[in-house]
Design an enzyme around this catalytic site. Sequence first.
Site, PDB file in Angstrom:
ATOM      1  CE  LYS A 155      -4.741   8.416  12.181  1.00  0.00           C
ATOM      2  NZ  LYS A 155      -5.421   8.866  11.026  1.00  0.00           N
ATOM      3  CD  GLU A 172      10.900   8.719   2.328  1.00  0.00           C
ATOM      4  OE1 GLU A 172       9.846   8.576   3.777  1.00  0.00           O
ATOM      5  OE2 GLU A 172       9.868   6.797   2.340  1.00  0.00           O
ATOM      6  CB  CYS A 216       7.468   4.242   1.215  1.00  0.00           C
ATOM      7  SG  CYS A 216       6.073   2.509   1.259  1.00  0.00           S
ATOM      8  CD  GLU A 222       5.849  -0.336   3.771  1.00  0.00           C
ATOM      9  OE1 GLU A 222       6.691   0.149   3.797  1.00  0.00           O
ATOM     10  OE2 GLU A 222       5.055   0.253   3.254  1.00  0.00           O
TER      11      GLU A 222
END
Length: 491
Positions: free
Chosen positions: A187, A394, A297, A263
């Site tokens: 997906k 982040e 990331c 991850e």
Amino acid sequence: MTAVAQDREVSVVEAAPKKLYINGQWRDASGGATLEVHDPSTGEVLCSVADATEEDGWEALRAAEAAQESFAAMPPRKRADILMKAFELMHERKDDLALLMTLEMGKPLAEAYGEVNYAAEFFRHFAEEATRISGNYQTAPAGNARFIVAKQPVGPSILITPWNFPLAMGTRKLGPAIAAGCTSVLKPAELTPLSMLALAQLLEDAGVPAGVVNIVVTSTAGKVMEPLIRSGIARKLSFTGSTGVGKKLLEQCADKVMRTSMELGGNASFVVFEDADLDKAVEGAMQAKMRNSGEACTAANRIFVHESVISEFSEKLAARMGELQVGRGVAEGTTVGPMVDAKQRDKVAELVDDAVKSGAEVVLGGEPAAGEGFFYKPTVLKGVPREARMWREEIFGPVAPVTPFTDEGEVIKWVNSTEYGLVNYVFTENLNRALRVAEAVESGMVGINQGVVSNPAAPFGGVKESGLGREGGDIGIDEFLESKYIGIAVN
Ligand code: ADP
């Protein structure tokens, strides 16, 4: 890169597959729903693609389940040949793949070419690994038995990927899954489905049998994927995305004790010591910060610079950041594209405003760019206080917060004062210090005097809340293999 002609943009989108790919068939969603894909550099609709329902999800999973046994039995050399063919086709089709990616995601075309190349390398790497899957033969300590350890595919796998690297995050999962003999339901992110659908077409052309790779695009990820995950039919979930969603998925996987690779988010530090080569450090910071416009990331989220060199470093960094050209990814000379959507741009703006309110000084940028599209100006902030939200969250945008430090022990504590642990970067010309710091920081990866660590031949992944498992390297394939121990009595 020269500018792309408008009619070429239109024709590549027109030619791109827009249906679900299930059991080797291109089909509409049951019920016929579609979702819109946008160009983030204009906000305009590029096209519509099929929007899968729960029923479509189930069909995809059943197709993967049905294909598992025969695919596991396919000779490894054949699986390797398919992956190598896919690697070659990615290079043959790189112009279309790169353009499609730029149009749906926004990254500058040169970076999109870089990603096609990087993504293709996962197929080549795992083509080479497919024929090297090995086991073990051992004599029991008492001498009365022999142990065989065989490696077998874990089984049907669910793969969920994000929008920031629409191709590479797919090949990083599909490569080892195919090499190991696992079928899958993938997906992709609903913001960037076109790259993955084009990849599905390519895999079909490379000879992937029906049912082995199934692509489900949906605007209702939670609703479609949760029952599939909880069913236990798939034996593995490999996810790349936010830590929040990752935790939710881990809970769902707990139901049937599924294998997982996660991850997740990062909060990378970039540490410049007083003995660093400052020009190298500035170049490294540009890569660690600006690759993918900061939407990675692995992006440097906190830049710590020794107080004795911080002025020089900040000036040089601001000068380099100031040279960047913001624009549509397809335009000539663009080096920074838009954020992927309005939500992402507004989040970046919110974090910068918060830092400035807490006392940070704006050296460059500091605001969204005017006009259409979701652009944010390349930004350098100095003296970001520790209470600022961007210290913990982040940023995922082109914002470089620079903060001074005085002492090695102090900076290591700061680096580790986060729940994340994906990657950290260290710049020093002192080898002992480089090793000392690399060993002390809590992260799955460390870059020493380099601003990019991603490489298909190296194990990528994080510790703490940045994730579980590793992708790539010689251990990447293990994520899709089970060890079966067979004990044989010997008289
Ligand atoms: P990002 O912040 O990068 O968008 P997300 O974690 O929201 O990260 O998304 C990463 C991927 O996870 C995307 O493909 C997204 O559609 C998918 N996703 C988001 N929520 C869920 C969910 N509840 N169940 C399954 N997949 C999800």
